[in-house]
Motif scaffolding. Sequence first.
Motif, PDB file in Angstrom:
ATOM      1  N   HIS A 153       8.767  60.959  34.143  1.00  0.00           N
ATOM      2  CA  HIS A 153       8.586  60.792  35.489  1.00  0.00           C
ATOM      3  C   HIS A 153       9.738  61.327  36.240  1.00  0.00           C
ATOM      4  O   HIS A 153      10.827  61.412  35.790  1.00  0.00           O
ATOM      5  CB  HIS A 153       8.767  59.169  35.659  1.00  0.00           C
ATOM      6  CG  HIS A 153       7.695  58.404  35.085  1.00  0.00           C
ATOM      7  ND1 HIS A 153       7.953  57.656  33.876  1.00  0.00           N
ATOM      8  CD2 HIS A 153       6.483  58.179  35.530  1.00  0.00           C
ATOM      9  CE1 HIS A 153       6.680  57.090  33.690  1.00  0.00           C
ATOM     10  NE2 HIS A 153       5.861  57.379  34.325  1.00  0.00           N
ATOM     11  N   TRP A 154       9.514  61.917  37.501  1.00  0.00           N
ATOM     12  CA  TRP A 154      10.495  62.273  38.472  1.00  0.00           C
ATOM     13  C   TRP A 154      10.149  62.105  39.908  1.00  0.00           C
ATOM     14  O   TRP A 154       8.941  61.275  40.021  1.00  0.00           O
ATOM     15  CB  TRP A 154      10.374  63.776  38.427  1.00  0.00           C
ATOM     16  CG  TRP A 154       9.298  64.596  38.554  1.00  0.00           C
ATOM     17  CD1 TRP A 154       8.990  65.314  39.770  1.00  0.00           C
ATOM     18  CD2 TRP A 154       7.956  64.722  37.830  1.00  0.00           C
ATOM     19  NE1 TRP A 154       7.726  66.076  39.773  1.00  0.00           N
ATOM     20  CE2 TRP A 154       7.040  65.559  38.529  1.00  0.00           C
ATOM     21  CE3 TRP A 154       7.560  64.189  36.501  1.00  0.00           C
ATOM     22  CZ2 TRP A 154       6.079  65.845  38.286  1.00  0.00           C
ATOM     23  CZ3 TRP A 154       6.245  64.818  36.061  1.00  0.00           C
ATOM     24  CH2 TRP A 154       5.590  65.529  36.805  1.00  0.00           C
ATOM     25  N   MET A 155      10.969  61.996  40.520  1.00  0.00           N
ATOM     26  CA  MET A 155      10.631  61.758  42.328  1.00  0.00           C
ATOM     27  C   MET A 155      10.314  63.119  42.884  1.00  0.00           C
ATOM     28  O   MET A 155      11.139  64.037  42.959  1.00  0.00           O
ATOM     29  CB  MET A 155      11.887  61.065  42.794  1.00  0.00           C
ATOM     30  CG  MET A 155      11.759  60.346  44.206  1.00  0.00           C
ATOM     31  SD  MET A 155      10.751  58.822  43.760  1.00  0.00           S
ATOM     32  CE  MET A 155      12.118  57.889  43.081  1.00  0.00           C
ATOM     33  N   ARG A 156       9.253  62.947  43.742  1.00  0.00           N
ATOM     34  CA  ARG A 156       9.023  63.989  44.932  1.00  0.00           C
ATOM     35  C   ARG A 156       8.544  63.459  46.164  1.00  0.00           C
ATOM     36  O   ARG A 156       7.461  62.707  45.989  1.00  0.00           O
ATOM     37  CB  ARG A 156       8.152  65.052  44.214  1.00  0.00           C
ATOM     38  CG  ARG A 156       7.902  66.267  45.032  1.00  0.00           C
ATOM     39  CD  ARG A 156       6.986  67.294  44.448  1.00  0.00           C
ATOM     40  NE  ARG A 156       5.817  66.854  44.026  1.00  0.00           N
ATOM     41  CZ  ARG A 156       5.075  67.387  43.169  1.00  0.00           C
ATOM     42  NH1 ARG A 156       5.313  68.336  42.407  1.00  0.00           N
ATOM     43  NH2 ARG A 156       3.896  66.904  42.817  1.00  0.00           N
ATOM     44  N   GLY A 157       9.344  63.677  47.347  1.00  0.00           N
ATOM     45  CA  GLY A 157       8.842  63.058  48.491  1.00  0.00           C
ATOM     46  C   GLY A 157       8.888  61.749  48.432  1.00  0.00           C
ATOM     47  O   GLY A 157       7.949  60.920  49.418  1.00  0.00           O
ATOM     48  N   GLY A 158       9.827  60.924  47.753  1.00  0.00           N
ATOM     49  CA  GLY A 158      10.002  59.591  47.677  1.00  0.00           C
ATOM     50  C   GLY A 158       9.129  59.028  46.962  1.00  0.00           C
ATOM     51  O   GLY A 158       8.945  57.847  47.022  1.00  0.00           O
ATOM     52  N   GLU A 159       8.223  59.514  46.394  1.00  0.00           N
ATOM     53  CA  GLU A 159       7.370  59.157  45.244  1.00  0.00           C
ATOM     54  C   GLU A 159       7.420  59.457  43.641  1.00  0.00           C
ATOM     55  O   GLU A 159       7.772  60.545  43.581  1.00  0.00           O
ATOM     56  CB  GLU A 159       5.989  59.473  45.739  1.00  0.00           C
ATOM     57  CG  GLU A 159       5.426  59.094  47.330  1.00  0.00           C
ATOM     58  CD  GLU A 159       5.076  57.577  47.193  1.00  0.00           C
ATOM     59  OE1 GLU A 159       4.883  57.000  46.313  1.00  0.00           O
ATOM     60  OE2 GLU A 159       5.316  57.062  48.551  1.00  0.00           O
ATOM     61  N   ILE A 160       7.196  58.524  42.919  1.00  0.00           N
ATOM     62  CA  ILE A 160       7.380  58.702  41.641  1.00  0.00           C
ATOM     63  C   ILE A 160       5.904  59.736  41.167  1.00  0.00           C
ATOM     64  O   ILE A 160       4.825  59.277  41.352  1.00  0.00           O
ATOM     65  CB  ILE A 160       7.499  57.606  40.726  1.00  0.00           C
ATOM     66  CG1 ILE A 160       8.564  56.755  41.053  1.00  0.00           C
ATOM     67  CG2 ILE A 160       7.466  57.787  39.332  1.00  0.00           C
ATOM     68  CD1 ILE A 160       8.961  55.449  40.405  1.00  0.00           C
ATOM     69  N   ASN A 210      13.759  63.755  35.619  1.00  0.00           N
ATOM     70  CA  ASN A 210      14.695  62.381  35.941  1.00  0.00           C
ATOM     71  C   ASN A 210      14.605  62.259  37.480  1.00  0.00           C
ATOM     72  O   ASN A 210      13.993  63.154  38.095  1.00  0.00           O
ATOM     73  CB  ASN A 210      15.853  62.320  35.364  1.00  0.00           C
ATOM     74  CG  ASN A 210      16.923  63.240  35.887  1.00  0.00           C
ATOM     75  OD1 ASN A 210      17.461  62.898  37.045  1.00  0.00           O
ATOM     76  ND2 ASN A 210      17.168  64.371  35.390  1.00  0.00           N
ATOM     77  N   TYR A 211      15.186  61.114  38.110  1.00  0.00           N
ATOM     78  CA  TYR A 211      15.448  60.768  39.465  1.00  0.00           C
ATOM     79  C   TYR A 211      16.521  61.467  40.384  1.00  0.00           C
ATOM     80  O   TYR A 211      16.261  61.339  41.602  1.00  0.00           O
ATOM     81  CB  TYR A 211      15.138  59.377  39.669  1.00  0.00           C
ATOM     82  CG  TYR A 211      13.972  58.900  38.797  1.00  0.00           C
ATOM     83  CD1 TYR A 211      12.842  59.233  39.324  1.00  0.00           C
ATOM     84  CD2 TYR A 211      14.245  57.680  38.011  1.00  0.00           C
ATOM     85  CE1 TYR A 211      11.585  58.453  38.902  1.00  0.00           C
ATOM     86  CE2 TYR A 211      13.067  57.097  37.521  1.00  0.00           C
ATOM     87  CZ  TYR A 211      11.826  57.458  37.916  1.00  0.00           C
ATOM     88  OH  TYR A 211      10.830  56.968  37.333  1.00  0.00           O
ATOM     89  N   ALA A 265      17.552  69.103  48.468  1.00  0.00           N
ATOM     90  CA  ALA A 265      16.781  67.845  48.737  1.00  0.00           C
ATOM     91  C   ALA A 265      16.443  67.414  47.244  1.00  0.00           C
ATOM     92  O   ALA A 265      15.892  68.048  46.419  1.00  0.00           O
ATOM     93  CB  ALA A 265      15.829  68.320  49.473  1.00  0.00           C
ATOM     94  N   PRO A 266      16.312  65.989  47.187  1.00  0.00           N
ATOM     95  CA  PRO A 266      15.687  65.435  45.927  1.00  0.00           C
ATOM     96  C   PRO A 266      14.496  65.751  45.772  1.00  0.00           C
ATOM     97  O   PRO A 266      13.492  66.065  46.379  1.00  0.00           O
ATOM     98  CB  PRO A 266      15.864  63.940  46.218  1.00  0.00           C
ATOM     99  CG  PRO A 266      16.953  63.755  47.278  1.00  0.00           C
ATOM    100  CD  PRO A 266      16.578  64.960  48.231  1.00  0.00           C
ATOM    101  N   GLY A 267      14.169  66.012  44.238  1.00  0.00           N
ATOM    102  CA  GLY A 267      12.889  66.330  43.806  1.00  0.00           C
ATOM    103  C   GLY A 267      13.013  67.427  42.854  1.00  0.00           C
ATOM    104  O   GLY A 267      14.023  67.612  42.072  1.00  0.00           O
ATOM    105  N   GLY A 268      11.898  68.099  42.358  1.00  0.00           N
ATOM    106  CA  GLY A 268      11.900  69.022  41.448  1.00  0.00           C
ATOM    107  C   GLY A 268      10.577  69.739  41.335  1.00  0.00           C
ATOM    108  O   GLY A 268       9.649  69.685  41.977  1.00  0.00           O
TER     109      GLY A 268
END
Length: 365
Positions: A153-160, A210-211, A265-268
Motif C-alpha cells: 500500500h502507498w498513498m497517491r492524491g490522498g487515496e490509498i 509506504n505512506y 509532494a506526497p505520493g510515489g
Amino acid sequence: MPHAMPLSPAGRPVRLLTACTCALLVAGMAATPAAAADSVSYDFESPSQKLPFMAINGFGRVLVGPAPGGRPGQAARVNIPNDGRSFKSELVIKGLDAGSHRFGFANYLPGDWQERDLDTIVAQWFSTQDDGGGIKPVVALSIHGANWQLKVHWMRGGEIQEAVIPLGAARPGHWNRWTFDITWSSAGRPGSIAVARDGVTVGSHQGANNYHRGEPPHFRIGAYRPSWRPEKGPSKRVGAAEAVLFLDDIAITSTGSPPEVRTAAPGGASPSHSPAPSPSPTPAGWPSASSSLQAGEAPVGGDTSPGATAPEARTDATAPGNAGRIGAVGGAVGASAALAGGAFVLLRRRNATGSPGSAHRRART
C-alpha cells in the motif's frame, strides 16, 4: 624544557593508558548501538531470551514449545481462538530505521489448516501515523484461500493505492523459509521489495511502498484476521476454526542507510511487480486447541488501532524499542571497560597476547 610526562601512583606513565581508554570508549559506544538497533534475531531456543512486545487482542497466545513438522528445537506457537472477540496475536519489533533491511523468518501451517477466502495476515509492516490513526499495513504477507499473497500500500492524491502480488500455493505441513529484502521509498525516491521462499524468488515490487509520513514502518509477525474484528460482526467467523501457526528463526539485518528524503509532494511512482517467494518464553508442551487466557490472566496494555474492543497485551514493562537501546548502551560500556582493562594490561605486560573464542550457533535445516 620539555614537559614532564605524568606518572601513575606506581611511577609509570599514564598518557598511553588514558589515550587508549578514551579511544576505546568512543569506538565501543559508536559501533555497538547501531548494530543492536537494526539487527535483531529470535530463535526461541534459550529460556532466558525475552520475546518482543506482544500485540494480542482478545484471548490469543504466543507460547514457546517443541517445533512441529520434524524440525529440531523450539518454535513459537501462535493462536487466535474463534470466540467472537479475539483477532490478533503478534510479536512486534520496533526501532528500525527507514533504510534497507533483510527480514528472514520461518513459518509453518499445520496439516489441518482450514482454507478460507479471507486473509490471515502472518507478517506485516505497519507505519504509525502522525495523528495516531490506524490504516492498512504498508506491506502484508497473508494466506488467502490456498495461496500466499503480498499486499503493498502507498498513498497517491490522498487515496490509498494497493498492489496484490501472488506468491504461490501454500503447503500446510511444510516449514516455509521466507526472505524479504525491503528498501523503503521516500517522497522523492522509489523503494523496492524482493520476496523469496525456500531460496526461490517468488515476487517483487518496485516503486512507492509506504505512506511517507509518521514513523518508519515496524515489523509484526504472528497471526491477524482483520475480518474477525468484533465491529465487523459474527458472519465471517461462522464455521471457522481457530487460527494456529508456528514461527521460528526471526532475523532482521540492516542492509543500508535511510534514503535521502527530498522535499516533494506526497505520493510515489506507480509500482511494477512480478508474480511467479513475556519476559521469558514459556517452555512446555502445547496447550489444547481451545485453550485461552483464564480468568485473572487478561492481557494488559492497549491497542491503538481503531475499532479495537479488547486490550492489547505486552509481556515486558519496557517500552518497545527501549530494551534494545538499553542493552546496546550497556553492551558498549561493558565492552569499553573490558578493552580499557586490556590496555592497562598491555602497559604492564607488553608481551601478553590472546584472542577471544568464537561462538558457533547450531545450524538449522
